[in-house]
Design a protein around this motif. Structure first.
Motif, PDB file in Angstrom:
ATOM      1  N   GLY A 171      38.513 -20.619 -30.469  1.00 63.33           N
ATOM      2  CA  GLY A 171      38.203 -19.328 -29.982  1.00 63.33           C
ATOM      3  C   GLY A 171      39.318 -18.335 -29.732  1.00 63.33           C
ATOM      4  N   GLY A 172      38.721 -17.089 -29.438  1.00 62.89           N
ATOM      5  CA  GLY A 172      39.963 -16.040 -29.340  1.00 62.89           C
ATOM      6  C   GLY A 172      40.283 -15.755 -27.752  1.00 62.89           C
ATOM      7  N   GLY A 173      39.632 -16.226 -26.724  1.00 61.85           N
ATOM      8  CA  GLY A 173      40.336 -15.693 -25.437  1.00 61.85           C
ATOM      9  C   GLY A 173      40.301 -14.441 -25.177  1.00 61.85           C
ATOM     10  N   LYS A 174      40.942 -13.973 -24.290  1.00 59.54           N
ATOM     11  CA  LYS A 174      40.883 -12.439 -24.055  1.00 59.54           C
ATOM     12  C   LYS A 174      41.906 -11.830 -24.612  1.00 59.54           C
ATOM     13  CE  LYS A 174      38.399 -13.352 -19.837  1.00 59.54           C
ATOM     14  NZ  LYS A 174      38.492 -13.759 -18.494  1.00 59.54           N
ATOM     15  N   SER A 175      42.664 -12.459 -25.546  1.00 58.59           N
ATOM     16  CA  SER A 175      44.034 -11.629 -26.187  1.00 58.59           C
ATOM     17  C   SER A 175      43.673 -10.837 -27.061  1.00 58.59           C
ATOM     18  CB  SER A 175      44.648 -12.785 -26.975  1.00 58.59           C
ATOM     19  OG  SER A 175      44.922 -13.762 -26.182  1.00 58.59           O
ATOM     20  N   ALA A 187      32.916 -19.142 -32.630  1.00 60.78           N
ATOM     21  CA  ALA A 187      33.947 -20.293 -32.695  1.00 60.78           C
ATOM     22  C   ALA A 187      33.142 -21.614 -32.521  1.00 60.78           C
ATOM     23  CB  ALA A 187      35.012 -20.403 -31.697  1.00 60.78           C
ATOM     24  N   ASP A 188      31.848 -21.702 -31.547  1.00 62.06           N
ATOM     25  CA  ASP A 188      30.892 -22.813 -31.394  1.00 62.06           C
ATOM     26  C   ASP A 188      30.459 -23.378 -32.684  1.00 62.06           C
ATOM     27  OD1 ASP A 188      31.779 -23.141 -28.738  1.00 62.06           O
ATOM     28  OD2 ASP A 188      29.818 -21.800 -28.219  1.00 62.06           O
ATOM     29  N   ILE A 189      29.831 -22.212 -33.503  1.00 61.93           N
ATOM     30  CA  ILE A 189      29.249 -22.451 -34.764  1.00 61.93           C
ATOM     31  C   ILE A 189      30.076 -22.844 -35.851  1.00 61.93           C
ATOM     32  CG2 ILE A 189      27.835 -21.212 -36.484  1.00 61.93           C
ATOM     33  CD1 ILE A 189      26.543 -19.547 -34.299  1.00 61.93           C
ATOM     34  N   ALA A 190      31.253 -22.385 -35.612  1.00 62.21           N
ATOM     35  CA  ALA A 190      32.325 -22.414 -36.842  1.00 62.21           C
ATOM     36  C   ALA A 190      32.579 -24.366 -36.681  1.00 62.21           C
ATOM     37  CB  ALA A 190      33.368 -21.872 -36.532  1.00 62.21           C
ATOM     38  N   ALA A 191      32.742 -24.291 -35.305  1.00 58.95           N
ATOM     39  CA  ALA A 191      32.998 -25.888 -35.213  1.00 58.95           C
ATOM     40  C   ALA A 191      31.994 -26.833 -35.642  1.00 58.95           C
ATOM     41  CB  ALA A 191      33.463 -25.945 -33.568  1.00 58.95           C
ATOM     42  N   ALA A 192      30.818 -26.462 -35.130  1.00 55.30           N
ATOM     43  CA  ALA A 192      29.625 -27.345 -35.646  1.00 55.30           C
ATOM     44  C   ALA A 192      29.698 -27.261 -37.007  1.00 55.30           C
ATOM     45  CB  ALA A 192      28.384 -26.596 -34.889  1.00 55.30           C
ATOM     46  N   TYR A 249      37.286 -45.215 -31.670  1.00 55.31           N
ATOM     47  CA  TYR A 249      37.590 -44.088 -32.477  1.00 55.31           C
ATOM     48  C   TYR A 249      38.817 -43.981 -33.432  1.00 55.31           C
ATOM     49  CZ  TYR A 249      34.113 -41.834 -29.686  1.00 55.31           C
ATOM     50  OH  TYR A 249      32.996 -41.506 -29.388  1.00 55.31           O
ATOM     51  N   VAL A 250      39.677 -45.214 -33.797  1.00 56.07           N
ATOM     52  CA  VAL A 250      40.841 -45.090 -34.529  1.00 56.07           C
ATOM     53  C   VAL A 250      40.337 -44.773 -35.898  1.00 56.07           C
ATOM     54  CG1 VAL A 250      42.414 -46.521 -35.522  1.00 56.07           C
ATOM     55  CG2 VAL A 250      42.436 -46.364 -33.266  1.00 56.07           C
ATOM     56  N   GLY A 251      40.714 -43.962 -36.705  1.00 59.98           N
ATOM     57  CA  GLY A 251      40.444 -43.779 -38.091  1.00 59.98           C
ATOM     58  C   GLY A 251      39.164 -42.864 -38.156  1.00 59.98           C
ATOM     59  N   GLU A 252      38.640 -42.266 -37.010  1.00 57.28           N
ATOM     60  CA  GLU A 252      37.352 -41.459 -37.167  1.00 57.28           C
ATOM     61  C   GLU A 252      37.672 -39.952 -37.115  1.00 57.28           C
ATOM     62  OE1 GLU A 252      34.553 -42.893 -37.834  1.00 57.28           O
ATOM     63  OE2 GLU A 252      34.806 -45.026 -37.509  1.00 57.28           O
ATOM     64  N   ILE A 253      36.772 -39.272 -37.482  1.00 54.81           N
ATOM     65  CA  ILE A 253      36.986 -37.744 -37.239  1.00 54.81           C
ATOM     66  C   ILE A 253      36.450 -37.094 -36.037  1.00 54.81           C
ATOM     67  CG2 ILE A 253      36.570 -35.308 -38.261  1.00 54.81           C
ATOM     68  CD1 ILE A 253      36.664 -36.723 -40.930  1.00 54.81           C
ATOM     69  N   VAL A 254      37.106 -36.529 -35.213  1.00 55.36           N
ATOM     70  CA  VAL A 254      36.731 -35.881 -34.034  1.00 55.36           C
ATOM     71  C   VAL A 254      36.811 -34.333 -33.910  1.00 55.36           C
ATOM     72  CG1 VAL A 254      36.690 -35.799 -31.568  1.00 55.36           C
ATOM     73  CG2 VAL A 254      36.583 -38.123 -32.623  1.00 55.36           C
ATOM     74  N   VAL A 255      35.946 -33.661 -33.911  1.00 52.93           N
ATOM     75  CA  VAL A 255      36.398 -32.129 -34.020  1.00 52.93           C
ATOM     76  C   VAL A 255      36.160 -31.669 -32.474  1.00 52.93           C
ATOM     77  CG1 VAL A 255      34.963 -29.929 -34.629  1.00 52.93           C
ATOM     78  CG2 VAL A 255      35.089 -31.833 -36.343  1.00 52.93           C
ATOM     79  N   ILE A 256      36.987 -30.761 -31.967  1.00 50.94           N
ATOM     80  CA  ILE A 256      37.153 -30.505 -30.795  1.00 50.94           C
ATOM     81  C   ILE A 256      37.002 -28.653 -30.950  1.00 50.94           C
ATOM     82  CG2 ILE A 256      38.364 -30.170 -28.769  1.00 50.94           C
ATOM     83  CD1 ILE A 256      39.244 -33.007 -29.473  1.00 50.94           C
ATOM     84  N   LYS A 257      36.129 -28.221 -30.118  1.00 49.34           N
ATOM     85  CA  LYS A 257      36.176 -26.743 -30.229  1.00 49.34           C
ATOM     86  C   LYS A 257      36.792 -26.371 -28.821  1.00 49.34           C
ATOM     87  CE  LYS A 257      35.283 -22.585 -28.947  1.00 49.34           C
ATOM     88  NZ  LYS A 257      34.270 -22.356 -27.804  1.00 49.34           N
ATOM     89  N   TYR A 258      37.801 -25.904 -28.936  1.00 51.19           N
ATOM     90  CA  TYR A 258      38.873 -25.369 -27.869  1.00 51.19           C
ATOM     91  C   TYR A 258      38.544 -23.880 -27.331  1.00 51.19           C
ATOM     92  CZ  TYR A 258      43.550 -24.813 -25.662  1.00 51.19           C
ATOM     93  OH  TYR A 258      44.398 -24.304 -24.769  1.00 51.19           O
ATOM     94  N   GLY A 259      38.224 -23.478 -26.098  1.00 45.40           N
ATOM     95  CA  GLY A 259      38.079 -22.454 -25.822  1.00 45.40           C
ATOM     96  C   GLY A 259      38.034 -22.316 -24.290  1.00 45.40           C
TER      97      GLY A 259
END
Lengths: 283, 283, 283, 283, 283, 283
Positions: F63-67, F184-189, F21-31
């Motif tokens: 994403g936005g969580g409950k805030s 947020a899932d769709i945005a990440a994708a 994975y060094v040098g590669e792009i990894v997108v993470i959907k955090y939620g």
């Protein structure tokens, strides 16, 4: 046709000013009426986009305007005062950041990008490049004094020809610290000094520094300012403004300007016309 | 104050035009009255310096004006004519290069640098980047047709943010060849095509292309031009100009303009006002 | 076959000399017979192209030869003399620039490019990188003393592996000033100093500095030169030459050479054979 | 003096050859007498250092000479033969690598660096950039056929202006594999092809390809070679040499040369004199 | 699952250590048991590949182990001793280089590349970047003291993200000189100093520096070491090791470590666990 | 000591995964829970900082969580529902942006920077790099569907080794438009697809995709997913998740993962242990 020729003549009059600033860093403290009235916002945005397009390295530092107060009141968060100054409580600090960074900063960045700049918002606390300690030993809660500015991130963004727009919030010493509310004038000054900017412009709601007869003082040296403070010409709310100017020019910024943000396009007027507007402070 | 505000508004009106051309290559054929009258020279110079300062990649190609004739006559070098066109003798060719490169080119470069550009003169023959063969099998002596343009040197100079000013002389095939005199319009067109310029502007001593009622035709497609030539609207000296325009847009230049160099700041008027001046040729 | 082997041995003998100069700046003052006789021109051109191809950063500064006089006379421009020295009138200055830049410089650039270098001509006045003031308070009209050399443009061209060929003309202080005629030896010396060149070579029409018995002095220190001037060994036209050499080595150029341009390939002889030719001045 | 002039003329005759190869990749197979006789070693070293200094991208691939045999015999490692060809046993393979990489390669690198090049040794197996499989299903033990050459490391070294000197050993498929002994001619050819070299030169102990009357054939096309093999002119040990040449030119190398390494400076003779030496193979 | 979580926790514990060393130069002296036992070799290799992959700039300097002795004996080259120390004869020196560079260095480079590093072997003599003079006026033959280390080649290789593996041999002053055998500890120290490394690690066959009760001393200052040498705690073979450490930290290396190479993964244990292993020397 | 050795062994087991994975792009959907529970936040932060430090190009989309709900309710802004889905009113949209960008994004950026990453927050609307149109013709108010993602700004930040953290808000077509709330899932994708990421990881509050017997399905192809949707195994809230995964792998992302964010360090578990956790979707 005559109108077109006037247009072009004007462009040419601006040439020496453009030549002077291309490639240089100019820090602009954005605040006051320019941040609240719609035409003034528009006029500010277009001024900044023009500077950015011309190749001037603009860095914007903004204040909070009245949105913070409105939100605090909408959320029923009451505010204490000490010696007539507001104390930033922990609860209030959360709102300060949320509004400054999530609403005001975004609005400015959005306007700039919409008009063709490549702006990017920075929160001094989240990015962790502005650090602070409590002001007056914590008398004012989470209101802070800047202890350091790390320009690494700004340098990287200017490198990529991006336009940084900075919310004046600073980080504390531990993770989870709510951060510090910083006076935007002081934040702008410290950032200009750290960046070795060529110029700093403070947008205010006044005409400039006035003498006792209410006439505008166009140019002041740091010595002039000492005198005017001693003899009571510069008083009250004007003192911190001129002090920020003096701080800048003493620490390597070439010129500091106090301009009247209530006038449309006051930034371009200052940069691109013969004797500028407002008061210029030099060393 | 109102005047200052007008100044600034004008700058802002120019912004979208600046945004369109920053970083792009614009070739300008400089000639005619703009090259002989003092105020027009000044106005041209300041226009070009402004474009250069804004970050537009300007390349100037100039003609010879009347200085060549004067020098030929001062040196008692007589000129033959064939079919009404001048024949460039070997003796004349030496003077053509000396005046074009040693006087006219230097004067333009000098004016541009004096006003703050970083201009550098190029002689197509000495640099050996424009090559030519005799026009019409040598009927016109050392008047040539361009056979190739090598943009390597121009690319290197633009790389270093220098402003190339080119004398339209081409090299022959052997060392010591006196070189070829090239029509400046054609040289400009060939250089624009080789550089894949975004725009070429021909400065002329006419208002633009006119219809039969002497009204200016603001925009013409290549099809319009075919028609206007067929029906006798475009005739005489205008034909080679429009042909150069067509040659450019057919070969990848986005737009070609014929503008009136007798009008001060006609280049800025074209680039930075709403509907420009003169005639625009598009594909 | 033996011939071929000799060829190769020669190349190898040159290796240490090549290793010494690759990547270094060498300024060459081109003038005298080398600039007027056909075989010498050819030999000069091929020498310079070789150095350029080997990766040595050559900068050529040339004089005017007799072409200027011929053109002045063809144009019936008479010349005054003061104290036996020519005065450059405004009228003459125009011709000086036209011939130097438009004919002589172009011819050199052309020859170099034809043989495979990437040369580019520079006019010190048009480019505005050599500035001067009137010599002896204007006694000699538009003959000037260099007041500054800005190497920015030369650095940019060397960066792009181009070979600058410089006409020794300087700009005055206002636009439209006819410029100044500069002694080419002095121009070369000032350029070498400004560029921090490793070596400067003056091509002359003499064997070198001779002692009283007409024997060549191969190496001279600046102290030797003081002595030889005092005791009358170095006199007349040789004085300005050695003074230029001294000026160079005192100001950071490693070595200065006075070589005999009447000898074919004198530059290569100097750079690539064991004890060189002519006189070498060291600190 | 005449001698010096001859020196310089020689340099100039080499100029077009230098211009042709500056910046280009030339692979040289070093072997035979050139690798064993002291004067020939010296002559080779100085040739290569000259090419490197001139800016030609030289890559050297060397063979083993007799040192390997001597060491095998000193260590009492006996050698089997199959069909008259040596079989590389595991025990021998260890010695092959030790001597090739630890002695021969180091000696070449050392000589080159001592004379001012920036050479660096590469062992195809250790660096793992040459991969091989057993030749003829293992009949010859650890003698291999190249399956791939990865030029990444060579590109990086040429990037840094280093001169790679390659020992023709290849890696096997598992760690701890003793590696493969590769024919140096074939290794050089495969490396030249992978690098898209402009030229490959094979240094041999013969004059070149001869016709039936023992006259040298200076230039051969691939078609000529087919014919000469068919009609029995090219036979025996010459076949693999010309096959390597053909392989190169068919796969993108511009020219392949078989030269007589017993002649001092044969490489420079080939590159820098008019009709070269030995036999040139072209497509 | 718990196992997997443990895995991840471990990675995270290593994070601050990784952050500390990414982009920094670490020199590792590889020797002793770690170089002879199979599992230790493997463990060393994987440690180094991990560091390289993480972006740490590793430079390996290795010793000779027992292979040299074996080869000397296989070749019946006898060894003299002076004062109990071996004398490197010319004959032996040839074997030293052959084995060190052609076998040991290759083996290390090969292992590293096989596991995914981009390693490249360097022979200090052939590359001519380590220079030496005879130790004790030649008492020990071709055993040398380093006189200079030129880091240019290492810098270029680190630039290209290659991993240099260095054989501790140095060049003499003339071509053909057999070179000098250098103590690998001293070579590693001199290289670390020349490179301004952040850390040097000496892999040894001992636990570390022990006090008189055989307890490990984890951290020592240079002052501590002076004392321990004076009072006889540090004696014998340990003295040169600690002297090398002191030499490093006094000359700009931040920390020097003596670790127990007999322990698997001792390098990672040192770099990536809380209190490391062995003895750390600081200024 | 055994513990330390375990530590190191673990690091080494991670090596091949790091190399991948060094040098590669990894997108993470955090939620989900990972964004609300303190230990999970910490664990997430440390995971991401580790990846960033190792040289993996991580892009976080949160994403936005409950805030957001809490703030909407604190401000008494009521929410309508259509077909069971929330409608984003203009008033709500203002709060969505303020909380997402001014609070949640800042908190994530702050945590990452505090632990040593160089993170920077991006608001898709303010930066104007994510554009959207109303979802289902505006049925859901200011909830939008992404119409384009411009990766220019992300590329610039990754260039400078910064870690972009993106709030899933998009801009509308006119200035002053309140923007669009994006799933947020769709945005990440969409961001992963636009960036040509190697991998996307969706952090969820479920174990992964389960079969009808509630057993985890570790690997699914897009065909498997079609089938499982048809036969009713994948239903309800799982459908949009797997659809996003399919969208990614069909459009060039190599692998998409649905992992259980309720497990500490689930990201590292996925990336750095043998068979990962959760469900992996491949083409």
């Amino acid at each position: 046709m005559q109108k077109k020729i006037d247009v072009v003549k004007t462009l040419l009059e601006a040439l020496p000013f453009i030549q002077e600033y291309v490639g240089e860093i100019v820090v602009i403290k954005y605040g006051g009426a320019a941040q609240t009235k719609d035409e003034l916002k528009q006029s500010f945005t277009r001024d900044i986009v023009l500077l950015h397009t011309l190749g001037i390295k603009v860095v914007v530092v903004h204040g909070g305007g009245k949105s913070i107060d409105k939100m605090l009141s909408a959320l029923n968060i009451s505010t204490e005062f000490v010696d007539g100054q507001r104390v930033t409580t922990k609860e209030a600090m959360r709102v300060v950041e949320m509004v400054l960074s999530g609403e005001i900063n975004n609005e400015i960045v959005s306007m700039l990008n919409y008009h063709g700049a490549k702006a990017i918002g920075l929160d001094g606390k989240a990015i962790n490049f502005i650090k602070a300690t409590p002001k007056d030993n914590g008398t004012f809660g989470y209101t802070g004094d800047i202890s350091s500015v790390d320009t690494d991130i700004i340098d990287k963004l200017l490198n990529e020809k991006l336009l940084p727009v900075i919310a004046p919030i600073a980080s504390g010493d531990i993770l989870g610290h709510p951060g510090f509310n910083i006076n935007a004038d002081i934040a702008a000054a410290q950032i200009a000094i750290a960046l070795k900017a060529k110029k700093i412009i403070f947008m205010t709601d006044i005409v400039g520094v006035l003498d006792k007869n209410k006439n505008l003082l166009s140019t002041l040296t740091t010595d002039d300012i000492s005198l005017l403070k001693e003899n009571g010409t510069i008083v009250g709310g004007m003192i911190p403004k001129v002090d920020s100017c003096v701080d800048c020019v003493v620490n390597g910024v070439q010129k500091a300007h106090i301009i009247d943000g209530r006038v449309e396009h006051s930034i371009l007027l200052e940069l691109f016309t013969d004797d500028g507007v407002g008061t210029e402070v030099i060393r």
